[in-house]
Design a protein around this motif. Sequence first.
Motif, PDB file in Angstrom:
ATOM      1  N   THR A  27       0.860  -1.285   0.118  1.00  0.00           N
ATOM      2  CA  THR A  27      -0.170  -0.270  -0.068  1.00  0.00           C
ATOM      3  C   THR A  27       0.819   1.278  -0.009  1.00  0.00           C
ATOM      4  N   SER A  28       2.103   1.169  -0.072  1.00  0.00           N
ATOM      5  CA  SER A  28       3.154   2.176  -0.041  1.00  0.00           C
ATOM      6  C   SER A  28       2.671   3.291  -1.237  1.00  0.00           C
ATOM      7  N   PRO A  29       2.976   4.585  -1.149  1.00  0.00           N
ATOM      8  CA  PRO A  29       2.622   5.450  -2.126  1.00  0.00           C
ATOM      9  C   PRO A  29       3.699   5.471  -3.154  1.00  0.00           C
ATOM     10  N   LEU A  30       4.812   4.777  -2.846  1.00  0.00           N
ATOM     11  CA  LEU A  30       5.919   4.906  -3.449  1.00  0.00           C
ATOM     12  C   LEU A  30       5.712   3.651  -4.646  1.00  0.00           C
ATOM     13  N   ILE A  31       6.072   3.880  -5.914  1.00  0.00           N
ATOM     14  CA  ILE A  31       5.930   2.928  -6.917  1.00  0.00           C
ATOM     15  C   ILE A  31       7.097   1.962  -6.672  1.00  0.00           C
ATOM     16  N   SER A  32       7.161   0.773  -6.355  1.00  0.00           N
ATOM     17  CA  SER A  32       8.002  -0.178  -6.124  1.00  0.00           C
ATOM     18  C   SER A  32       8.517  -0.993  -7.222  1.00  0.00           C
ATOM     19  N   VAL A  33       9.842  -1.211  -7.550  1.00  0.00           N
ATOM     20  CA  VAL A  33      10.578  -1.909  -8.279  1.00  0.00           C
ATOM     21  C   VAL A  33      11.332  -3.030  -7.887  1.00  0.00           C
ATOM     22  N   ALA A  34      11.290  -4.501  -8.145  1.00  0.00           N
ATOM     23  CA  ALA A  34      12.080  -5.361  -7.514  1.00  0.00           C
ATOM     24  C   ALA A  34      13.082  -5.984  -8.663  1.00  0.00           C
ATOM     25  N   GLU A  35      14.224  -5.902  -8.458  1.00  0.00           N
ATOM     26  CA  GLU A  35      15.399  -6.177  -9.205  1.00  0.00           C
ATOM     27  C   GLU A  35      15.774  -7.489  -8.781  1.00  0.00           C
ATOM     28  N   VAL A  36      15.360  -8.661  -9.411  1.00  0.00           N
ATOM     29  CA  VAL A  36      15.655 -10.051  -8.804  1.00  0.00           C
ATOM     30  C   VAL A  36      16.757 -10.506  -9.862  1.00  0.00           C
ATOM     31  N   GLN A  37      18.022 -10.715  -9.365  1.00  0.00           N
ATOM     32  CA  GLN A  37      19.182 -10.918 -10.272  1.00  0.00           C
ATOM     33  C   GLN A  37      19.425 -12.381 -10.125  1.00  0.00           C
ATOM     34  N   GLY A  38      18.848 -13.087  -8.918  1.00  0.00           N
ATOM     35  CA  GLY A  38      18.836 -14.622  -8.869  1.00  0.00           C
ATOM     36  C   GLY A  38      17.954 -15.148  -8.196  1.00  0.00           C
ATOM     37  N   ASP A  39      18.113 -16.368  -7.674  1.00  0.00           N
ATOM     38  CA  ASP A  39      16.788 -17.145  -7.028  1.00  0.00           C
ATOM     39  C   ASP A  39      16.023 -16.306  -5.996  1.00  0.00           C
ATOM     40  N   ALA A  40      14.752 -16.764  -6.137  1.00  0.00           N
ATOM     41  CA  ALA A  40      13.842 -15.886  -5.154  1.00  0.00           C
ATOM     42  C   ALA A  40      12.958 -16.963  -4.695  1.00  0.00           C
ATOM     43  N   LEU A  41      13.077 -17.454  -3.591  1.00  0.00           N
ATOM     44  CA  LEU A  41      12.246 -18.647  -2.867  1.00  0.00           C
ATOM     45  C   LEU A  41      11.685 -17.932  -1.732  1.00  0.00           C
ATOM     46  N   GLY A  42      10.235 -18.598  -1.692  1.00  0.00           N
ATOM     47  CA  GLY A  42       9.408 -18.295  -0.213  1.00  0.00           C
ATOM     48  C   GLY A  42       9.068 -17.006  -0.479  1.00  0.00           C
ATOM     49  N   PHE A  43       9.391 -16.580   0.823  1.00  0.00           N
ATOM     50  CA  PHE A  43       9.190 -15.125   1.331  1.00  0.00           C
ATOM     51  C   PHE A  43      10.160 -14.142   0.180  1.00  0.00           C
ATOM     52  N   GLY A  44      11.187 -14.464  -0.245  1.00  0.00           N
ATOM     53  CA  GLY A  44      11.612 -13.649  -1.427  1.00  0.00           C
ATOM     54  C   GLY A  44      10.913 -13.564  -2.644  1.00  0.00           C
ATOM     55  N   PHE A  45      10.494 -14.651  -3.044  1.00  0.00           N
ATOM     56  CA  PHE A  45       9.505 -14.627  -4.182  1.00  0.00           C
ATOM     57  C   PHE A  45       8.346 -13.725  -3.780  1.00  0.00           C
ATOM     58  N   GLY A  46       7.749 -13.998  -2.713  1.00  0.00           N
ATOM     59  CA  GLY A  46       6.571 -13.196  -2.230  1.00  0.00           C
ATOM     60  C   GLY A  46       6.970 -11.496  -2.238  1.00  0.00           C
ATOM     61  N   LEU A  47       8.199 -11.220  -1.744  1.00  0.00           N
ATOM     62  CA  LEU A  47       8.395  -9.937  -1.650  1.00  0.00           C
ATOM     63  C   LEU A  47       8.616  -9.319  -3.161  1.00  0.00           C
ATOM     64  N   ALA A  48       9.037 -10.186  -4.164  1.00  0.00           N
ATOM     65  CA  ALA A  48       9.042  -9.661  -5.442  1.00  0.00           C
ATOM     66  C   ALA A  48       7.895  -9.408  -6.093  1.00  0.00           C
ATOM     67  N   ILE A  49       6.820 -10.127  -5.704  1.00  0.00           N
ATOM     68  CA  ILE A  49       5.544 -10.389  -6.479  1.00  0.00           C
ATOM     69  C   ILE A  49       4.820  -9.040  -5.770  1.00  0.00           C
ATOM     70  N   ALA A  50       4.901  -8.869  -4.413  1.00  0.00           N
ATOM     71  CA  ALA A  50       4.109  -7.545  -3.987  1.00  0.00           C
ATOM     72  C   ALA A  50       4.613  -6.266  -4.585  1.00  0.00           C
ATOM     73  N   CYS A  51       5.673  -6.196  -5.170  1.00  0.00           N
ATOM     74  CA  CYS A  51       6.151  -5.044  -5.771  1.00  0.00           C
ATOM     75  C   CYS A  51       5.443  -4.681  -7.210  1.00  0.00           C
ATOM     76  N   ASP A  52       5.221  -3.366  -7.276  1.00  0.00           N
ATOM     77  CA  ASP A  52       4.457  -2.990  -8.655  1.00  0.00           C
ATOM     78  C   ASP A  52       5.087  -3.216  -9.548  1.00  0.00           C
ATOM     79  N   PHE A  53       6.333  -3.593  -9.982  1.00  0.00           N
ATOM     80  CA  PHE A  53       7.199  -4.029 -11.113  1.00  0.00           C
ATOM     81  C   PHE A  53       8.077  -4.932 -10.558  1.00  0.00           C
ATOM     82  N   VAL A  54       8.358  -6.192 -11.599  1.00  0.00           N
ATOM     83  CA  VAL A  54       9.297  -7.351 -10.905  1.00  0.00           C
ATOM     84  C   VAL A  54       9.983  -7.436 -12.118  1.00  0.00           C
ATOM     85  N   LEU A  55      11.367  -7.154 -12.391  1.00  0.00           N
ATOM     86  CA  LEU A  55      12.435  -7.400 -13.362  1.00  0.00           C
ATOM     87  C   LEU A  55      13.119  -8.514 -12.904  1.00  0.00           C
TER      88      LEU A  55
END
Length: 264
Positions: A115-143
């Motif tokens: 719900t942050s007013p910031l537009i969020s960008v996840a920069e996933v350079q390697g494996d994203a597992l569990g909470f890590g994948f969820g953290l990326a998914i919750a962002c507005d943009f996921v690269l």
Amino acid sequence: MTAPNSLYNLPRMTSPSAPAPLAPSPGIGVVIQRIPDVLTFTLDNPNHGNQVTGAMLDTRLAELRAEASTRVARVLRIRARGKVFCTGRERAGRDMDSIRKEAERLVEFQRALRTSPLISVAEVQGDALGFGFGLAIACDFVLVAENASLALPEMRSGLAPSDIVACLGEYALPRVAFPLVLFGDSISPVRALQVGLISQICASEQLVGEANALVARILRLDRAAARRCKESFLAAQQNSFEQNCLRAVEALTEDGQARLDRKK
């Protein structure tokens, strides 16, 4: 491998230079960096797969709360050092009270990020597992780098990822999302893009440049209009059609008045 086009069809632009990172705070595991208009969280716990600790959550949650009240930055960028993005979170609770506090802190952080007013960008350079994948998914943009592995494997340890399930349905249809959390199988970035869990796949060597270009594009938007756009988009996901219609009248009126004020 040639990376598929982004869902957002982002044009390639000259990438601004990435700011030099600040020194990490000893024992925290996350670097917080502020430059004009951009707040960056860099996970810096590579010896433990960049797993997120309670201290890391507290630090980032405090920053998000501060931004919600001061509204200085416009973009939140989430990155990581090392070969992996994030392989999960620590589970430090040893009794019912401590486990509940841990869960409350975790969910509060995810709520603040979503719900942050910031537009969020996840920069996933390697494996994203569990909470890590969820953290990326919750962002507005996921690269995501084309060689990254993505999974929600908690059920393999007998734990339902309830914190991620709380918002997963906003991104993927139930026929896709339920097997993903039930079996915990790894999925490729290509599949994640197809089902709407990520925004863009990048060649590893192009990831930083693509993220820089995206941030630059966001910053060229009108500040107030971008915030209202995100606020309206999030509200529309939660409200009924009738509520959205009423809200649209108010939003269009406010935007129209703001446009007139800018011309004066």
